[in-house]
Design a protein around this motif. Structure first.
Motif, PDB file in Angstrom:
ATOM      1  N   ALA A   1       0.066   2.169   8.016  1.00 26.75           N
ATOM      2  CA  ALA A   1       0.865   1.805   9.195  1.00 26.75           C
ATOM      3  C   ALA A   1      -0.004   1.584  10.420  1.00 26.75           C
ATOM      4  O   ALA A   1       0.438   0.971  11.403  1.00 26.75           O
ATOM      5  CB  ALA A   1       1.888   2.889   9.472  1.00 26.75           C
TER       6      ALA A   1
ATOM      7  N   ALA B   1      -8.955   3.926  -3.958  1.00 24.52           N
ATOM      8  CA  ALA B   1      -9.367   4.692  -5.143  1.00 24.52           C
ATOM      9  C   ALA B   1      -8.220   4.946  -6.108  1.00 24.52           C
ATOM     10  O   ALA B   1      -8.448   5.485  -7.201  1.00 24.52           O
ATOM     11  CB  ALA B   1      -9.951   6.025  -4.696  1.00 24.52           C
TER      12      ALA B   1
ATOM     13  N   LEU C   1       0.857  -1.191   0.000  1.00 25.48           N
ATOM     14  CA  LEU C   1       0.000   0.000   0.000  1.00 25.48           C
ATOM     15  C   LEU C   1       0.893   1.240   0.000  1.00 25.48           C
ATOM     16  O   LEU C   1       2.033   1.191   0.457  1.00 25.48           O
ATOM     17  CB  LEU C   1      -0.886   0.014   1.251  1.00 25.48           C
ATOM     18  CG  LEU C   1      -1.827  -1.184   1.394  1.00 25.48           C
ATOM     19  CD1 LEU C   1      -2.600  -1.090   2.699  1.00 25.48           C
ATOM     20  CD2 LEU C   1      -2.787  -1.247   0.213  1.00 25.48           C
ATOM     21  N   VAL C   2       0.362   2.342  -0.520  1.00 23.49           N
ATOM     22  CA  VAL C   2       1.131   3.593  -0.523  1.00 23.49           C
ATOM     23  C   VAL C   2       1.079   4.172   0.880  1.00 23.49           C
ATOM     24  O   VAL C   2      -0.008   4.476   1.392  1.00 23.49           O
ATOM     25  CB  VAL C   2       0.543   4.597  -1.530  1.00 23.49           C
ATOM     26  CG1 VAL C   2       1.330   5.905  -1.481  1.00 23.49           C
ATOM     27  CG2 VAL C   2       0.550   4.016  -2.929  1.00 23.49           C
ATOM     28  N   PRO C   3       2.235   4.304   1.523  1.00 23.11           N
ATOM     29  CA  PRO C   3       2.229   4.666   2.955  1.00 23.11           C
ATOM     30  C   PRO C   3       1.642   6.035   3.256  1.00 23.11           C
ATOM     31  O   PRO C   3       1.155   6.266   4.356  1.00 23.11           O
ATOM     32  CB  PRO C   3       3.710   4.594   3.340  1.00 23.11           C
ATOM     33  CG  PRO C   3       4.467   4.714   2.069  1.00 23.11           C
ATOM     34  CD  PRO C   3       3.596   4.127   1.011  1.00 23.11           C
ATOM     35  N   HIS C   4       1.694   6.953   2.315  1.00 25.69           N
ATOM     36  CA  HIS C   4       1.251   8.314   2.607  1.00 25.69           C
ATOM     37  C   HIS C   4      -0.190   8.584   2.158  1.00 25.69           C
ATOM     38  O   HIS C   4      -0.645   9.719   2.177  1.00 25.69           O
ATOM     39  CB  HIS C   4       2.184   9.325   1.924  1.00 25.69           C
ATOM     40  CG  HIS C   4       3.599   9.222   2.419  1.00 25.69           C
ATOM     41  ND1 HIS C   4       3.971   9.614   3.684  1.00 25.69           N
ATOM     42  CD2 HIS C   4       4.715   8.739   1.831  1.00 25.69           C
ATOM     43  CE1 HIS C   4       5.264   9.386   3.844  1.00 25.69           C
ATOM     44  NE2 HIS C   4       5.738   8.860   2.743  1.00 25.69           N
ATOM     45  N   LEU C   5      -0.897   7.526   1.731  1.00 32.25           N
ATOM     46  CA  LEU C   5      -2.303   7.689   1.369  1.00 32.25           C
ATOM     47  C   LEU C   5      -3.167   6.952   2.381  1.00 32.25           C
ATOM     48  O   LEU C   5      -2.794   5.882   2.879  1.00 32.25           O
ATOM     49  CB  LEU C   5      -2.573   7.141  -0.044  1.00 32.25           C
ATOM     50  CG  LEU C   5      -1.874   7.856  -1.197  1.00 32.25           C
ATOM     51  CD1 LEU C   5      -2.245   7.188  -2.521  1.00 32.25           C
ATOM     52  CD2 LEU C   5      -2.237   9.322  -1.227  1.00 32.25           C
ATOM     53  N   ARG C   6      -4.324   7.509   2.653  1.00 34.19           N
ATOM     54  CA  ARG C   6      -5.261   6.854   3.570  1.00 34.19           C
ATOM     55  C   ARG C   6      -5.868   5.628   2.896  1.00 34.19           C
ATOM     56  O   ARG C   6      -5.730   5.421   1.689  1.00 34.19           O
ATOM     57  CB  ARG C   6      -6.341   7.832   3.996  1.00 34.19           C
ATOM     58  CG  ARG C   6      -5.827   8.942   4.916  1.00 34.19           C
ATOM     59  CD  ARG C   6      -6.978   9.816   5.391  1.00 34.19           C
ATOM     60  NE  ARG C   6      -7.381  10.740   4.343  1.00 34.19           N
ATOM     61  CZ  ARG C   6      -6.925  11.989   4.246  1.00 34.19           C
ATOM     62  NH1 ARG C   6      -6.040  12.438   5.116  1.00 34.19           N
ATOM     63  NH2 ARG C   6      -7.343  12.782   3.288  1.00 34.19           N
TER      64      ARG C   6
ATOM     65  N   GLU D   1      -8.044   6.343  -0.011  1.00 33.43           N
ATOM     66  CA  GLU D   1      -7.259   6.845  -1.142  1.00 33.43           C
ATOM     67  C   GLU D   1      -6.488   5.703  -1.808  1.00 33.43           C
ATOM     68  O   GLU D   1      -6.355   5.666  -3.037  1.00 33.43           O
ATOM     69  CB  GLU D   1      -6.296   7.932  -0.687  1.00 33.43           C
ATOM     70  CG  GLU D   1      -7.020   9.212  -0.275  1.00 33.43           C
ATOM     71  CD  GLU D   1      -6.109  10.184   0.429  1.00 33.43           C
ATOM     72  OE1 GLU D   1      -5.169   9.729   1.144  1.00 33.43           O
ATOM     73  OE2 GLU D   1      -6.324  11.400   0.299  1.00 33.43           O
TER      74      GLU D   1
END
Lengths: 844, 232
Positions: free
Chosen positions: B148, B116, B105-110, B113
């Motif tokens: 995280a 989507a 998962l992209v760590p800086h997206l909720r 997000e």
């Protein structure tokens, strides 16, 4: 959303590195903006003066050495079509203000700017009063600064003579600094004070009605004598600006050095962030992001850095220029006479230039990181950060690129000046720095291979090398940032050191007299104006003085170019010598030859600029008179850069009979006579002349002091470069530690102590520092050599002896390595303090 | 071993794909000529020991790698023959959904997000679909959290929702339950199966887990870059 994933949120979470990079760009932009602002303010009296003081004059008649008054008679047929305004203009020291002022002598009967009945003047004194007693018209700003009013006296020192002038009227100056340091007198009064009887600085022509300037110019050319020039007032300003153009260009270029280091910092930051976000980038590709989408985000980050850095840099530059302007004025006054600088005001052009520079440098620095981001494969193809060494092919490619860039740099170094500026040589320096940057990948790779060497190396060192190799690209960028900063610092130190060494040597070989009598110094430390002839007579008549050498200076024309023309008694000077000769020969011999043959000596700058050499015949125009002689020697003179012809005093006084000496040197009978002679001269001059009487050590110290002030600015730029380099190292170290936190946590989990973790990171930092500084110094020496032998020669025409500052180099390498190692303690502490559990959990 | 394929309008078709990696000491023959067909709505499990070529085959189907010879056609695009970057990007945006073993998962997206993200990359918005998927994976209450802050199971469920948000025709899942406990693993498999029936997506699961393989319509056994046998 890609923007959030790759840029805005990571930056918001770790703002320090982003802000540090913004600061790096801002420091570079501030250097450039403050240099431009300060030099612009310092040159204001040149730029503004011509425009403001020329009024409505469309044309002016000028000549090297001055315009004889008789030219007014020759121009009389134009009187119906134009006002003919005689002008005497020169500088003097105003003891009331303790600053240099511009004395402007005009015909107060007819000059529309300051005539008694003009609307410019607040009060209108009777013209008889203005002409009968030494009176002056000053601006309201001058009156305010000097705390004088109408009827009060102001005190000037002109040609070493103290002069009192009565303030007869005050005019509104507005915001101009030029008018704030202007003293207007009648032209005859100015001629008397400056010893220019029968001579004018120029004759201005103001067309009447609808008379065409072009037609007026043609008619004037037909009427004036040979040797006179008819041109626009702005031509005069352009000529002065040409004198300082090289100096301004070199100062601006050196301030651009800080910007370059800031650019390397941006590249380091972006490259580090691309690698740190490699997994995220790879994931985005796997999910359908296009390369264009990722590339746009990286460029957007660079653009933000550039814009914010540029805006902050412009603000910092505007503030710091206020502190620089006095130093800048001192630098420029070595070439042209300047009065007070204008107040530093916000210049929109400089502001936009600063922001544009920040953006351009940031975007340029983003290119390689963008390419790396674009080349990142989707995440399934990522193999992780294994310490893979450079393949033989990649190593060969990197070394080939570095070699090719070095060759291109060498070719550029050999190119001549372009439009009188060392553009090719400076471009070559940039290319050489690029070659240095290209080398760091293989160098860091070599470090990693070192870790595998089978001999006894402490484990911490081997782990440090392996860690650097695992993050080879980031390590290479960090070492590159240090290398570039060190290279530029060493280059500047080499140039300044070589120049100072040459000036010290030149001063020791050229300063011969026991005493020198010269005008008092202004705020810049440079003497203002010359001394009256009577000073030379008093010196000659003083007991204990065996030889007197008045030195005269004027100007002449060589073809279309204005050059310096001077005179000194060759018969007297041949006994003791003159300035050091370019070919290293004894100057006494050259002077003797010139005295016997009636020849001249020429300056090195002129020889370089015009190709003059010993044995040539040189023909110059002095006040319309042709003067042709053989060149008997070329001497070194680091106080002028346009070309100078030195003739015997007899020839000089025949051509310029009304000149007063610039200074008077003398030799005493014995060394024991020096102090008694100085005392006798002081007594003789008391109340009559305001002069400085300097002995040889004082003269030498004075020259070196002006030199040192000139280079204050470059020293400030060195410090800025060093700070930016340390920011770059810190930035990358934090990134390296952050990336390797799982490895470090694992090492801690299997028994590495906190102290050893500190040592590991500190060794990495130290290795980066040594790598960067070591090779950076070598590159800096080469660039320094080019600055000394090519750039300086092309800019000013001076030969400087190359003198490598070995002690400075060793000190700088040691300091940088130590500073980087110390700087490494911050990320080391962060690494040691991080929870092992958290660090290991986050992996995968 | 004969080619394992079925006739029809397949979502993906591989014909005699060969992939060899050059290494310092000896070449690695990752695939030695495999063929298969995946039909719409079909769940295919791929099992085999480590290094047998499962991930390589997955990479070929995802367009990440290119076969040295043979044909790899996904959603009508011949991946082995095309060098069109845009076509590959379009394939990932519309046709393929990927579930990774390590979530990624992209760590800086909720969470919302991350789910989507495939739509955003294609310049689309479908809030209703995102909401529905979050509801389906049981993460509506955690939509504003960052990766995280989630457990392993929650992260993998987020990844599954992300893989399905753009209604892909082919879902590639590489050990989707490998890092999960049995309960979380069962939840993820159930979700994938639901997606199959909901949007008619075909599923290719790489797995070591025999229990997971039993849920598939077919199981392909691989070894040494070849299919050994097929079981149902």
């Amino acid at each position: 959303m890609i923007q959030s994933a790759l840029f805005t949120r990571p930056v918001a979470k770790h703002p320090v590195r982003f802000l540090a990079t913004v600061l790096g760009i801002a420091a570079g932009v501030a250097s450039v903006v403050s240099t431009l602002g300060a030099s612009s303010a310092a040159l204001s009296s040149l730029r503004e003066g011509v425009g403001l003081l020329s009024g409505r004059a469309a044309l002016e008649v000028t000549a090297a050495g001055g315009v004889p008054e008789s030219e007014l008679t020759r121009l009389a047929p134009l009187a119906l079509d134009a006002l003919l305004l005689p002008v005497v203009e020169d500088v003097a020291k105003c003891t009331t203000l303790s600053d240099t002022v511009r004395v402007f002598g005009v015909d107060l009967l007819t000059d529309p700017r300051f005539a008694a009945d003009s609307a410019t003047i607040a009060t209108a004194p009777p013209i008889e009063e203005l002409l009968s007693t030494p009176s002056a018209i000053v601006s309201d700003e001058f009156a305010r600064d000097a705390r004088v009013g109408v009827g009060d006296s102001i005190h000037l020192t002109i040609m070493a003579k103290p002069i009192s002038l009565r303030v007869a009227a005050i005019f509104p100056a507005g915001p101009s600094a030029v008018l704030g340091r202007l003293v207007v007198v009648d032209v005859s009064v100015a001629q008397r004070f400056f010893g220019r009887d029968g001579n004018l600085s120029r004759i201005e022509l103001v067309p009447r009605g609808s008379v065409s300037s072009t037609a007026l110019s043609e008619r004037a050319r037909e009427l004036v004598s040979r040797g006179m020039q008819v041109g626009r007032p702005t031509d005069r300003a352009e000529e002065s600006e040409t004198l300082v153009r090289s100096l301004e260009f070199n100062l601006a270029t050196m301030s651009g050095i800080s910007l370059l280091v800031g650019g390397v910092l941006v590249a380091t930051t972006l490259a580090t962030s691309v690698v740190q976000r490699r997994r995220t980038i790879a994931l985005l590709y796997a999910l359908g992001a296009s390369r264009g989408q990722v590339v746009r985000v990286i460029f957007a980050e660079a653009l933000f850095l550039g814009v914010f850095g540029g805006i902050l840099g412009v603000a910092l530059g505007y503030v710091s220029s206020r502190f620089m302007v006095d130093g800048m004025r001192a630098t420029l006054s070595t070439l042209v006479s300047t009065t007070a600088p204008t107040a530093i005001s916000f210049d929109e052009t400089h502001a936009w230039l600063g922001i544009a520079l920040g953006v351009v440098v940031s975007l340029a620095a983003a290119v390689l990181p963008v390419l790396e981001g674009a080349r990142t494969p989707p995440i399934q193809a990522l193999r992780g950060e294994t310490p893979r060494f450079l393949s033989a092919r990649a190593l060969a490619l990197a070394l080939s690129i570095a070699t090719l860039l070095a060759l291109v740099a060498y070719v550029l170094f050999l190119q001549p000046a372009w439009y009188g500026l060392p553009i090719a040589a400076l471009a070559g320096a940039l290319v050489l720095l690029a070659a240095l940057l290209a080398l760091y990948g293989p160098l860091v790779d070599g470090l990693g291979r070192f870790a595998g060497v089978r001999f006894s190396v402490p484990a911490v060192v081997r782990l440090a090398c392996a860690g650097l190799s695992a993050g080879r690209r980031r390590a290479a960028w960090a070492a590159g940032a240090v290398g570039v900063a060190v290279a530029l610092s060493i280059a500047i130190a080499t140039m300044v050191g070589s120049f100072r060494g040459t000036v010290v040597d030149w001063v020791e070989r050229s300063i011969h007299p026991d005493l020198a009598v010269r005008g008092v110094r202004g705020k810049t430390g440079v003497p203002v104006g010359g001394v009256d002839r009577e000073v030379a007579a008093i010196v000659s008549a003083t007991p204990g003085v065996v030889d007197t050498y008045p030195y005269f200076v004027s100007s002449a024309r060589f073809g279309d170019e204005r050059i310096g023309f001077g005179g000194v008694s060759f018969e007297a000077v041949r006994k003791r010598g003159w300035s050091a000769m370019l070919d290293g020969s004894d100057s006494s011999v050259a002077i003797e030859r010139a005295w016997k043959s009636g020849g001249v000596l020429v300056s090195e700058a002129g020889a370089h600029r015009f190709g003059w050499k010993v044995g040539d015949q040189i023909a110059i125009d002095v006040r319309g008179q042709q003067f042709e002689r053989a060149i008997e020697g070329v001497y070194m003179d680091h106080s002028e850069s346009r070309g100078f012809v030195l003739a015997d005093a007899g020839d000089f006084e025949r051509l310029v009979p009304d000149a007063d000496p610039l200074f008077v040197e003398l030799n005493c009978r014995t060394p024991a006579d020096i102090e008694p002679v100085r005392s006798a001269l002081r007594a003789a001059f008391a109340g009559r002349f305001e002069v400085e009487i300097n002995d040889m050590p004082t003269m030498r110290a004075s020259i070196l002091s002006v030199f040192d002030r000139t280079f204050e600015i470059t020293r400030a730029l060195q410090i800025v470069s060093a700070i930016v380099a340390i920011i770059a190292v810190l930035s990358v170290l934090f990134a390296l530690v952050s990336e390797r936190r799982a490895d470090i946590a694992l090492l801690s989990a299997i028994g590495m102590s906190s102290l050893e973790v500190h040592a590991l990171v500190a060794v990495q930092a130290g290795l980066l520092g040594v790598l960067g500084a070591g090779f950076g110094s070598a590159c800096g020496l080469v660039i320094g050599y080019v600055l000394v032998t090519v750039v300086n020669l092309q800019s000013f025409g001076w030969t400087i002896a190359f003198d490598a500052p070995w002690i400075a180099i060793a000190s700088l390498v040691g300091f940088v390595a130590a500073a980087c190692t110390l700087a490494g303690t911050l990320p080391a502490r962060a690494a040691a303090q991080r929870s092992m559990r958290d660090a290991l959990r986050e992996d995968g | 071993m004969a080619a394992i394929e079925k006739p029809g309008d397949a979502v993906a078709r591989v014909r005699v794909a060969v992939k060899t990696y050059a290494a310092r000491h000896a070449p690695v023959h990752a695939l030695r000529g495999v063929s298969l067909t995946i039909e719409p709505g079909e769940m295919v499990a791929l099992v085999g020991p480590s290094g047998c070529g499962k991930s390589t085959l997955l990479n070929l189907l995802a367009g990440v790698d290119r076969a040295d010879s043979g044909q790899v056609v996904v959603c009508g695009i011949d991946l082995a023959g095309t060098r069109d970057e845009r076509a590959l990007v379009e394939l990932r945006r519309t046709c393929i959904g990927i579930v990774f073993q390590s979530f990624h998962l992209v760590p800086h997206l909720r969470v919302e997000e991350n789910v989507a993200l495939p739509l955003a990359l294609a310049g689309k918005k479908d809030r209703a679909r995102v909401d529905m998927l979050l509801e389906r994976v049981g993460l509506s209450a955690r939509r504003s959290h960052y990766p995280a802050e989630l457990s392993g199971g929650e992260q993998q469920r987020t990844a599954v929702a992300r893989a399905l948000v753009h209604r892909p025709r082919l879902v590639l899942a590489d050990e989707p339950t490998g890092n999960l406990d049995s309960q979380s693993g069962a939840q993820v498999l159930a979700l994938l199966d639901e997606a199959r029936s909901e949007v008619g997506a075909a599923l290719l699961l790489v797995t070591h887990d025999a229990a997971v393989a039993r849920l598939a319509d077919r199981t392909l056994h691989m070894a040494d870059g070849l299919f050994l046998r097929e079981s149902r």
